[in-house]
Design a protein around this motif. Sequence first.
Motif, PDB file in Angstrom:
ATOM      1  N   ARG A 151      27.033 -94.526 -18.157  1.00  0.00           N
ATOM      2  CA  ARG A 151      28.433 -94.738 -18.569  1.00  0.00           C
ATOM      3  C   ARG A 151      28.516 -95.088 -20.044  1.00  0.00           C
ATOM      4  N   ARG A 152      27.579 -95.894 -20.534  1.00  0.00           N
ATOM      5  CA  ARG A 152      27.558 -96.228 -21.973  1.00  0.00           C
ATOM      6  C   ARG A 152      27.328 -94.974 -22.812  1.00  0.00           C
ATOM      7  N   MET A 153      26.436 -94.105 -22.350  1.00  0.00           N
ATOM      8  CA  MET A 153      26.191 -92.856 -23.074  1.00  0.00           C
ATOM      9  C   MET A 153      27.468 -92.016 -23.124  1.00  0.00           C
ATOM     10  N   CYS A 154      28.177 -91.959 -22.008  1.00  0.00           N
ATOM     11  CA  CYS A 154      29.409 -91.168 -21.942  1.00  0.00           C
ATOM     12  C   CYS A 154      30.466 -91.685 -22.920  1.00  0.00           C
ATOM     13  N   LEU A 155      30.503 -92.990 -23.132  1.00  0.00           N
ATOM     14  CA  LEU A 155      31.502 -93.568 -24.042  1.00  0.00           C
ATOM     15  C   LEU A 155      31.374 -93.041 -25.464  1.00  0.00           C
ATOM     16  N   THR A 156      30.163 -92.684 -25.868  1.00  0.00           N
ATOM     17  CA  THR A 156      29.949 -92.208 -27.242  1.00  0.00           C
ATOM     18  C   THR A 156      29.655 -90.716 -27.322  1.00  0.00           C
ATOM     19  N   CYS A 157      29.748 -90.027 -26.200  1.00  0.00           N
ATOM     20  CA  CYS A 157      29.410 -88.607 -26.172  1.00  0.00           C
ATOM     21  C   CYS A 157      30.487 -87.774 -26.878  1.00  0.00           C
ATOM     22  N   PRO A 158      30.082 -86.811 -27.705  1.00  0.00           N
ATOM     23  CA  PRO A 158      31.059 -85.995 -28.422  1.00  0.00           C
ATOM     24  C   PRO A 158      31.838 -85.014 -27.540  1.00  0.00           C
ATOM     25  N   VAL A 159      31.407 -84.811 -26.307  1.00  0.00           N
ATOM     26  CA  VAL A 159      32.133 -83.904 -25.417  1.00  0.00           C
ATOM     27  C   VAL A 159      32.750 -84.634 -24.224  1.00  0.00           C
ATOM     28  N   ALA A 160      32.894 -85.950 -24.323  1.00  0.00           N
ATOM     29  CA  ALA A 160      33.400 -86.747 -23.198  1.00  0.00           C
ATOM     30  C   ALA A 160      34.808 -86.331 -22.765  1.00  0.00           C
ATOM     31  N   VAL A 161      35.689 -86.067 -23.693  1.00  0.00           N
ATOM     32  CA  VAL A 161      37.069 -85.732 -23.315  1.00  0.00           C
ATOM     33  C   VAL A 161      37.131 -84.408 -22.552  1.00  0.00           C
ATOM     34  N   PRO A 162      36.589 -83.298 -23.079  1.00  0.00           N
ATOM     35  CA  PRO A 162      36.641 -82.068 -22.286  1.00  0.00           C
ATOM     36  C   PRO A 162      35.805 -82.163 -21.004  1.00  0.00           C
ATOM     37  N   CYS A 163      34.747 -82.950 -21.009  1.00  0.00           N
ATOM     38  CA  CYS A 163      33.938 -83.141 -19.808  1.00  0.00           C
ATOM     39  C   CYS A 163      34.771 -83.818 -18.724  1.00  0.00           C
ATOM     40  N   GLY A 164      35.468 -84.881 -19.084  1.00  0.00           N
ATOM     41  CA  GLY A 164      36.302 -85.596 -18.123  1.00  0.00           C
ATOM     42  C   GLY A 164      37.473 -84.765 -17.637  1.00  0.00           C
ATOM     43  N   THR A 165      38.059 -83.991 -18.527  1.00  0.00           N
ATOM     44  CA  THR A 165      39.183 -83.130 -18.152  1.00  0.00           C
ATOM     45  C   THR A 165      38.730 -82.067 -17.167  1.00  0.00           C
ATOM     46  N   TYR A 166      37.584 -81.460 -17.462  1.00  0.00           N
ATOM     47  CA  TYR A 166      37.057 -80.452 -16.548  1.00  0.00           C
ATOM     48  C   TYR A 166      36.745 -81.071 -15.186  1.00  0.00           C
ATOM     49  N   ALA A 167      36.067 -82.197 -15.193  1.00  0.00           N
ATOM     50  CA  ALA A 167      35.677 -82.821 -13.930  1.00  0.00           C
ATOM     51  C   ALA A 167      36.891 -83.222 -13.098  1.00  0.00           C
ATOM     52  N   ALA A 168      37.926 -83.740 -13.733  1.00  0.00           N
ATOM     53  CA  ALA A 168      39.129 -84.126 -12.995  1.00  0.00           C
ATOM     54  C   ALA A 168      39.789 -82.919 -12.345  1.00  0.00           C
ATOM     55  N   ALA A 169      39.690 -81.763 -12.991  1.00  0.00           N
ATOM     56  CA  ALA A 169      40.290 -80.541 -12.444  1.00  0.00           C
ATOM     57  C   ALA A 169      39.388 -79.873 -11.409  1.00  0.00           C
ATOM     58  N   ALA A 170      38.090 -79.849 -11.659  1.00  0.00           N
ATOM     59  CA  ALA A 170      37.166 -79.111 -10.806  1.00  0.00           C
ATOM     60  C   ALA A 170      36.613 -79.928  -9.643  1.00  0.00           C
ATOM     61  N   LEU A 171      36.660 -81.238  -9.760  1.00  0.00           N
ATOM     62  CA  LEU A 171      36.090 -82.113  -8.732  1.00  0.00           C
ATOM     63  C   LEU A 171      34.682 -81.676  -8.333  1.00  0.00           C
ATOM     64  N   PRO A 172      33.729 -81.810  -9.257  1.00  0.00           N
ATOM     65  CA  PRO A 172      32.364 -81.364  -8.974  1.00  0.00           C
ATOM     66  C   PRO A 172      31.781 -82.083  -7.759  1.00  0.00           C
ATOM     67  N   SER A 173      30.828 -81.435  -7.116  1.00  0.00           N
ATOM     68  CA  SER A 173      30.248 -81.973  -5.889  1.00  0.00           C
ATOM     69  C   SER A 173      29.254 -83.100  -6.147  1.00  0.00           C
ATOM     70  N   ALA A 174      28.794 -83.245  -7.387  1.00  0.00           N
ATOM     71  CA  ALA A 174      27.827 -84.296  -7.704  1.00  0.00           C
ATOM     72  C   ALA A 174      27.774 -84.504  -9.206  1.00  0.00           C
ATOM     73  N   GLY A 175      27.193 -85.613  -9.608  1.00  0.00           N
ATOM     74  CA  GLY A 175      26.926 -85.867 -11.016  1.00  0.00           C
ATOM     75  C   GLY A 175      27.845 -86.899 -11.639  1.00  0.00           C
ATOM     76  N   MET A 176      27.430 -87.349 -12.803  1.00  0.00           N
ATOM     77  CA  MET A 176      28.237 -88.262 -13.615  1.00  0.00           C
ATOM     78  C   MET A 176      28.905 -87.413 -14.685  1.00  0.00           C
ATOM     79  N   TRP A 177      30.216 -87.467 -14.727  1.00  0.00           N
ATOM     80  CA  TRP A 177      31.012 -86.679 -15.665  1.00  0.00           C
ATOM     81  C   TRP A 177      31.903 -87.624 -16.452  1.00  0.00           C
ATOM     82  N   ALA A 178      31.688 -87.713 -17.757  1.00  0.00           N
ATOM     83  CA  ALA A 178      32.505 -88.555 -18.636  1.00  0.00           C
ATOM     84  C   ALA A 178      32.621 -89.978 -18.084  1.00  0.00           C
ATOM     85  N   GLY A 179      31.530 -90.483 -17.528  1.00  0.00           N
ATOM     86  CA  GLY A 179      31.502 -91.855 -17.041  1.00  0.00           C
ATOM     87  C   GLY A 179      31.988 -92.054 -15.621  1.00  0.00           C
TER      88      GLY A 179
END
Length: 104
Positions: free
Chosen positions: A65-93
Amino acid sequence: MVLNQIGPLPTLDLVDLGVPVTRDRPREYAVLQRALDVHQGLCVGDARFTAEPETLTTTDAQDMRRMCLTCPVAVPCGTYAAAALPSAGMWAGTQYPLEESENA
């Protein structure tokens, strides 16, 4: 500009990274893919981000989660994950799959 000196970054595809995807969300995926074409996600190469949640320690999850806070792709990663609802993994924290109460 430094990018001009080192040349273009290699294109990363989420599927090539072993990312589990369950819903087709082409718009959000395209935005995330464009971001990954320019910036490398801090999760790249870290197998914990695609591991099953029960295999992670509390310290692992906190570090991720700390890594995600400073990741340069956190915003599009979180947006994608919220829309796609991946089956596993940590996405934007956020750990997926979401609990039923989070998915409502």
